[in-house]
Design a protein around this motif. Structure first.
Motif, PDB file in Angstrom:
ATOM      1  N   ALA A   1      44.355  38.540 116.096  1.00  0.00           N
ATOM      2  CA  ALA A   1      43.052  38.507 116.761  1.00  0.00           C
ATOM      3  C   ALA A   1      42.199  39.675 116.268  1.00  0.00           C
ATOM      4  N   TRP A   2      42.821  40.838 116.126  1.00  0.00           N
ATOM      5  CA  TRP A   2      42.089  42.009 115.639  1.00  0.00           C
ATOM      6  C   TRP A   2      41.612  41.791 114.211  1.00  0.00           C
ATOM      7  N   GLU A   3      42.487  41.224 113.391  1.00  0.00           N
ATOM      8  CA  GLU A   3      42.160  40.943 111.992  1.00  0.00           C
ATOM      9  C   GLU A   3      40.964  39.993 111.907  1.00  0.00           C
ATOM     10  N   TRP A   4      40.988  38.970 112.740  1.00  0.00           N
ATOM     11  CA  TRP A   4      39.883  38.008 112.760  1.00  0.00           C
ATOM     12  C   TRP A   4      38.599  38.690 113.169  1.00  0.00           C
ATOM     13  N   SER A   5      38.652  39.495 114.238  1.00  0.00           N
ATOM     14  CA  SER A   5      37.407  40.078 114.731  1.00  0.00           C
ATOM     15  C   SER A   5      36.837  41.046 113.702  1.00  0.00           C
ATOM     16  N   THR A   6      37.704  41.795 112.996  1.00  0.00           N
ATOM     17  CA  THR A   6      37.220  42.683 111.937  1.00  0.00           C
ATOM     18  C   THR A   6      36.555  41.871 110.831  1.00  0.00           C
ATOM     19  N   PHE A   7      37.176  40.747 110.483  1.00  0.00           N
ATOM     20  CA  PHE A   7      36.655  39.906 109.402  1.00  0.00           C
ATOM     21  C   PHE A   7      35.320  39.277 109.806  1.00  0.00           C
ATOM     22  N   ILE A   8      35.210  38.847 111.073  1.00  0.00           N
ATOM     23  CA  ILE A   8      33.995  38.170 111.522  1.00  0.00           C
ATOM     24  C   ILE A   8      32.841  39.166 111.628  1.00  0.00           C
ATOM     25  N   LYS A   9      33.142  40.372 112.154  1.00  0.00           N
ATOM     26  CA  LYS A   9      32.087  41.381 112.290  1.00  0.00           C
ATOM     27  C   LYS A   9      31.681  41.915 110.926  1.00  0.00           C
ATOM     28  N   GLY A  10      32.643  42.067 110.024  1.00  0.00           N
ATOM     29  CA  GLY A  10      32.330  42.577 108.696  1.00  0.00           C
ATOM     30  C   GLY A  10      32.306  44.083 108.699  1.00  0.00           C
ATOM     31  N   GLU A  11      33.048  44.697 107.787  1.00  0.00           N
ATOM     32  CA  GLU A  11      33.134  46.157 107.772  1.00  0.00           C
ATOM     33  C   GLU A  11      32.756  46.707 106.409  1.00  0.00           C
TER      34      GLU A  11
ATOM     35  N   GLU B   1      26.014  39.688 107.243  1.00  0.00           N
ATOM     36  CA  GLU B   1      26.906  40.731 107.766  1.00  0.00           C
ATOM     37  C   GLU B   1      28.078  40.043 108.424  1.00  0.00           C
ATOM     38  N   GLY B   2      29.260  40.244 107.900  1.00  0.00           N
ATOM     39  CA  GLY B   2      30.437  39.592 108.450  1.00  0.00           C
ATOM     40  C   GLY B   2      30.636  38.221 107.840  1.00  0.00           C
ATOM     41  N   ALA B   3      31.499  37.428 108.442  1.00  0.00           N
ATOM     42  CA  ALA B   3      31.827  36.135 107.855  1.00  0.00           C
ATOM     43  C   ALA B   3      31.928  35.078 108.936  1.00  0.00           C
ATOM     44  N   ASN B   4      31.481  33.883 108.603  1.00  0.00           N
ATOM     45  CA  ASN B   4      31.732  32.712 109.454  1.00  0.00           C
ATOM     46  C   ASN B   4      31.944  31.535 108.525  1.00  0.00           C
ATOM     47  N   LEU B   5      31.852  30.317 109.041  1.00  0.00           N
ATOM     48  CA  LEU B   5      32.166  29.169 108.200  1.00  0.00           C
ATOM     49  C   LEU B   5      31.055  28.873 107.193  1.00  0.00           C
ATOM     50  N   VAL B   6      29.869  29.454 107.373  1.00  0.00           N
ATOM     51  CA  VAL B   6      28.754  29.146 106.480  1.00  0.00           C
ATOM     52  C   VAL B   6      28.456  30.306 105.524  1.00  0.00           C
ATOM     53  N   HIS B   7      28.443  31.528 106.043  1.00  0.00           N
ATOM     54  CA  HIS B   7      28.156  32.691 105.206  1.00  0.00           C
ATOM     55  C   HIS B   7      29.356  33.627 105.209  1.00  0.00           C
ATOM     56  N   ASN B   8      29.503  34.370 104.123  1.00  0.00           N
ATOM     57  CA  ASN B   8      30.627  35.294 104.014  1.00  0.00           C
ATOM     58  C   ASN B   8      30.193  36.497 103.198  1.00  0.00           C
TER      59      ASN B   8
END
Lengths: 326, 128
Positions: free
Chosen positions: A129-139, A245-252
């Motif tokens: 869950a932490w890995e996902w949230s870091t990936f989604i927020k973008g660092e 900024e960050g990643a989702n299914l459309v932008h990364n």
């Protein structure tokens, strides 16, 4: 030649009672379920391989994507995923120990080993869950997406280090705020508003001569990405369309968007398996505590959920290799 | 597991006294392999990066081999495949191994072909 008639008392093919595979019905069914599940995961991983081989020149470098550890600042590639792998292997070990204790009919030991297995599974789920949230927020500091769908990162031409968008964007006063659902004409709303606008980034880029564009294309060494000269960078920046900024299914922001899609689908599908595994382990745990298998005379149910749990570990070993190492 | 447990790994070269001891032994082995993988993943030695075999970096082949080694010990010792009958072993292992190899073979070849057509041929334009 004699013809013999089966009497039904001895073991034969048609008389029933023989077990050609030497395993109980439940265990066989678990094996065949795992077989079909293995094919599903192969499908996922091979399609990831397809996308990667198709875009082999512009695939993101995993070492740059997953670089964070909870509560620590700085860049530590791989360590956290390695820790997750170890947690899952460890919980697999406590599971085999539970199965072994079950064969010896030691109820108390089975209870403790099952307990540790569940704890390991929960730690893994939390880490994911932490890995996902870091990936989604973008660092990694954000990126610009061009009209053609390319992702542009920025580096300092003097040092070669990555620069975050916020570090050079020209902050201009703007009244633009995130559109809420109750303000939109047709009850529209916005998912998120980047911290800087495209205009601010472009203005800041034009005003700062040491900022150059880093493209998605992998360079000859295969370890880094091609960095453009200042003139080429200015030309490329004319196509700037979005701030990502960050990643989702459309932008990364990390690079090719299919990387993010496969990351969400494969680790998500695996995480779902871990989640159901923890639930099933809990059910079996309570059955062991209540003494169900003690009364039944054998702990085969523990062995069956054990097979599922080891399979989850097995799949993670492959996901780890193909997502983080290769 | 009804037929007794096979307590030896490495084709009988390493024998354990009890099943519990074997489990810890396999854990040590899996940990060593994981540590080697992480070490290679972080250091990425140039010698393995530069050399290619069948179109892939040597380093990637090492990772895949080590993964298969780990997979083997998880299946054989944690899932007790070592103690099952060979008929069950073949039905449950060789079926997916065969099908997955076939899938890998056709899809990766196709992807490489698509890559060559799209990018070497210059049919893709990213600025429009």
């Amino acid at each position: 030649m004699d013809t013999t008639i089966a009497t039904g008392t001895e073991e034969n093919v048609w008389g029933g009672g023989n077990r050609p595979l030497g395993a109980s019905y439940g265990k066989l069914m678990m094996w065949f379920f795992l077989l079909s599940d293995a094919l599903t995961f192969s499908g996922f991983l091979v399609s990831y391989g397809f996308a990667r081989f198709k875009f082999i020149d512009s695939w993101p470098i995993a070492d740059e994507v997953f670089t964070h550890i909870p509560f620590f600042h700085g860049e530590y590639p791989m360590y956290y995923v390695a820790f997750m792998t170890f947690i899952l292997i460890m919980s697999s070990v406590t599971m085999v120990l539970a199965v072994d204790a079950g064969h010896k009919m030691k109820q108390n030991k089975v209870i403790w080993y099952m307990f540790f297995t569940i704890v390991g599974g929960l730690i893994f789920l939390g880490s994911q869950a932490w890995e996902w949230s870091t990936f989604i927020k973008g660092e990694s500091g954000g990126a610009i997406e061009t009209k053609g769908g390319r992702i542009l990162h920025f580096v300092d031409s003097n040092t070669g280090e990555r620069i975050a968008l916020g570090d050079f964007a020209k902050h201009s006063p703007s009244e633009r705020i995130r559109l809420q659902r109750n303000e939109g004409t047709w009850f529209q709303s916005e998912g998120y508003l980047p911290s800087v606008s495209v205009k601010e980034v472009v203005d800041g880029f034009n005003a700062t001569p040491n900022v150059v564009v880093r493209t998605e294309t992998t360079d000859e060494t295969g370890k880094g990405k091609v960095v453009l000269s200042r003139d080429e960078s200015i030309k490329t920046m004319k196509g700037a369309k979005y701030v990502v900024e960050g990643a989702n299914l459309v932008h990364n922001e990390y690079g090719h968007r299919m990387f993010a899609d496969f990351f969400f689908f494969i680790t998500g599908f695996h995480g779902f398996h871990v989640f159901t595994g923890v639930l099933i382990n809990m059910i079996i745990f309570f059955n062991v505590v209540l003494g169900t298998y003690e009364r039944r005379g054998h702990y085969e149910m523990v062995e069956k959920v054990g097979l599922y749990w080891h399979f989850v570990d097995l799949v993670w070993v492959f996901v780890f290799t193909f997502f983080y190492l290769v | 597991m009804a037929h007794g447990q096979n307590l030896a790994i490495f084709r009988g070269r390493l024998k354990f006294k009890s099943n519990v001891q074997k489990i810890w032994g396999v854990l040590v082995l899996l940990t060593i392999v994981t540590v080697v993988e992480v070490f290679l993943g972080i250091s990425r030695p140039a010698i393995f990066e530069e050399h290619h075999f069948l179109g892939m970096k040597l380093l990637n082949w090492i990772f895949i081999t080590l993964t298969l080694v780990k997979g083997y010990y998880i299946t054989w010792d944690f899932m007790h495949m070592r103690d099952e009958k060979s008929s069950l072993r073949r039905a449950a292992i060789w079926t997916p191994v065969f099908l997955a190899s076939y899938l890998i073979f056709i899809l990766l070849f196709e992807a490489d072909y698509v890559h060559n057509v799209l990018f070497q041929g210059g049919y893709v334009k990213w600025n429009f």
